[in-house]
Design a protein around this motif. Structure first.
Motif, PDB file in Angstrom:
ATOM      1  N   LEU A  51       0.832  -1.202   0.000  1.00  0.00           N
ATOM      2  CA  LEU A  51       0.000   0.000   0.000  1.00  0.00           C
ATOM      3  C   LEU A  51       0.869   1.256   0.000  1.00  0.00           C
ATOM      4  CD1 LEU A  51      -2.800  -0.991   2.551  1.00  0.00           C
ATOM      5  CD2 LEU A  51      -3.029  -0.760   0.065  1.00  0.00           C
ATOM      6  N   LEU A  52       1.910   1.251   0.838  1.00  0.00           N
ATOM      7  CA  LEU A  52       2.808   2.405   0.908  1.00  0.00           C
ATOM      8  C   LEU A  52       3.509   2.609  -0.437  1.00  0.00           C
ATOM      9  CD1 LEU A  52       5.145   3.384   3.801  1.00  0.00           C
ATOM     10  CD2 LEU A  52       6.062   3.286   1.480  1.00  0.00           C
ATOM     11  N   SER A  55       1.057   4.010  -3.113  1.00  0.00           N
ATOM     12  CA  SER A  55       0.793   5.417  -2.858  1.00  0.00           C
ATOM     13  C   SER A  55       1.992   6.282  -3.234  1.00  0.00           C
ATOM     14  CB  SER A  55       0.440   5.628  -1.384  1.00  0.00           C
ATOM     15  OG  SER A  55       0.217   6.979  -1.097  1.00  0.00           O
ATOM     16  N   PRO A  99      -3.670   0.435   7.455  1.00  0.00           N
ATOM     17  CA  PRO A  99      -3.705   0.682   6.008  1.00  0.00           C
ATOM     18  C   PRO A  99      -3.741   2.169   5.680  1.00  0.00           C
ATOM     19  CG  PRO A  99      -5.212  -1.084   6.596  1.00  0.00           C
ATOM     20  CD  PRO A  99      -4.771  -0.456   7.882  1.00  0.00           C
ATOM     21  N   LEU A 103      -0.975   4.329   3.381  1.00  0.00           N
ATOM     22  CA  LEU A 103      -1.329   5.161   2.230  1.00  0.00           C
ATOM     23  C   LEU A 103      -0.835   6.599   2.412  1.00  0.00           C
ATOM     24  CD1 LEU A 103      -4.946   3.848   1.543  1.00  0.00           C
ATOM     25  CD2 LEU A 103      -2.902   3.479   0.130  1.00  0.00           C
ATOM     26  N   GLY A 106       2.861   6.816   2.319  1.00  0.00           N
ATOM     27  CA  GLY A 106       3.301   6.683   0.939  1.00  0.00           C
ATOM     28  C   GLY A 106       3.347   8.024   0.228  1.00  0.00           C
TER      29      GLY A 106
END
Length: 255
Positions: A51-52, A55, A99, A103, A106
């Motif tokens: 996720l990171l 993003s 999560p 994000l 990121g």
């Protein structure tokens, strides 16, 4: 005196509480399928990393297509910090907050990386490689018990981490209101030496994170602590990556 990880997640009482009675946060005994596991924590760490990365890649692409990455980076850093604080006090919500943290962080990583890359081409891949290499080395040393997390080890690492945080905070506040330039700015040998020292301490914090996660599994913490542990480990890795960026930028500016 017993010392714990300075990571705001892995230092939480949720990891230090004894669970021999089967009670966590005044809860009743939980089933084995609802307990924290090492594999579950690893899987969630991998998901947060994806996720990171996703993003960060979005902001990276936008930055190199004309968008100013400063605002997304600042916004991501602020929101990430807010989620860190909330999770530290409310670990039971980590399944939702972790999560979100990945994000937003990121955005910060992508923005900062784009800025450094524009000034020092090739620096990002160096920092990413160094971060991964450091993590894998620490994992191997911990897994094969070459490095053991004793109370003395914890005390030294935590004291050094606290000293670094205090120095950074004081330097930032003083530089905001005066013309003073902290010694860790610039590319002097002293500044480079400080960066190397900070990187070593950040890497040593990974051992503390591994130990706290392992203890959480042994103490049969509830399932949501997998998210909590994964999020805490990500915080340390982000710190390590940023410090590598700073070190390599100082080295590149000397060329």
């Amino acid at each position: 005196m017993e010392f714990k990880s300075r990571n705001p997640f892995l230092n939480n009482k949720s990891f230090s509480a004894t669970s021999k009675t089967g009670q966590v946060h005044e809860a009743t005994v939980i089933g084995s399928d609802l307990e924290m596991t090492l594999s579950g924590t690893i899987n969630k760490t991998a998901l947060l990393f994806l996720l990171l990365t996703a993003s960060a890649m979005v902001i990276w692409w936008m930055a190199f297509n004309g968008m100013n990455p400063i605002l997304p980076a600042i916004g991501g850093a602020v929101m990430g910090l807010i989620l860190v604080v909330i999770s530290a006090f409310k670990p039971q919500y980590s399944g939702y907050l972790a999560p979100g943290y990945a994000l937003f962080e990121g955005l910060f990583i992508g923005g900062i990386s784009a800025i450094f890359e524009a000034k020092y081409p090739g620096i990002v891949i160096q920092a990413v490689g160094a971060t991964f290499a450091t993590f894998l080395v620490c994992l191997g040393l911990y897994k094969f018990k070459i490095v053991k997390v004793t109370e003395q080890f914890k005390s030294v690492v935590i004291a050094a981490t606290f000293a670094i945080a205090t120095y950074y905070l004081i330097s930032w506040v003083v530089s905001m209101f005066t013309s003073y330039q902290p010694v860790h700015y610039g590319n002097s040998m002293m500044s480079i030496g400080i960066s190397v020292f900070v990187i070593i301490i950040a890497a040593l914090n990974i051992f503390l994170d591994f130990d706290q996660i392992e203890q959480g599994v042994k103490q049969r913490k509830p399932k949501y602590m997998e998210w909590f542990g994964a999020m805490g480990l990500m915080v340390t890795l982000v710190w390590l990556y940023i410090e590598f960026l700073r070190l390599f930028s100082k080295l590149a500016s000397k060329d």
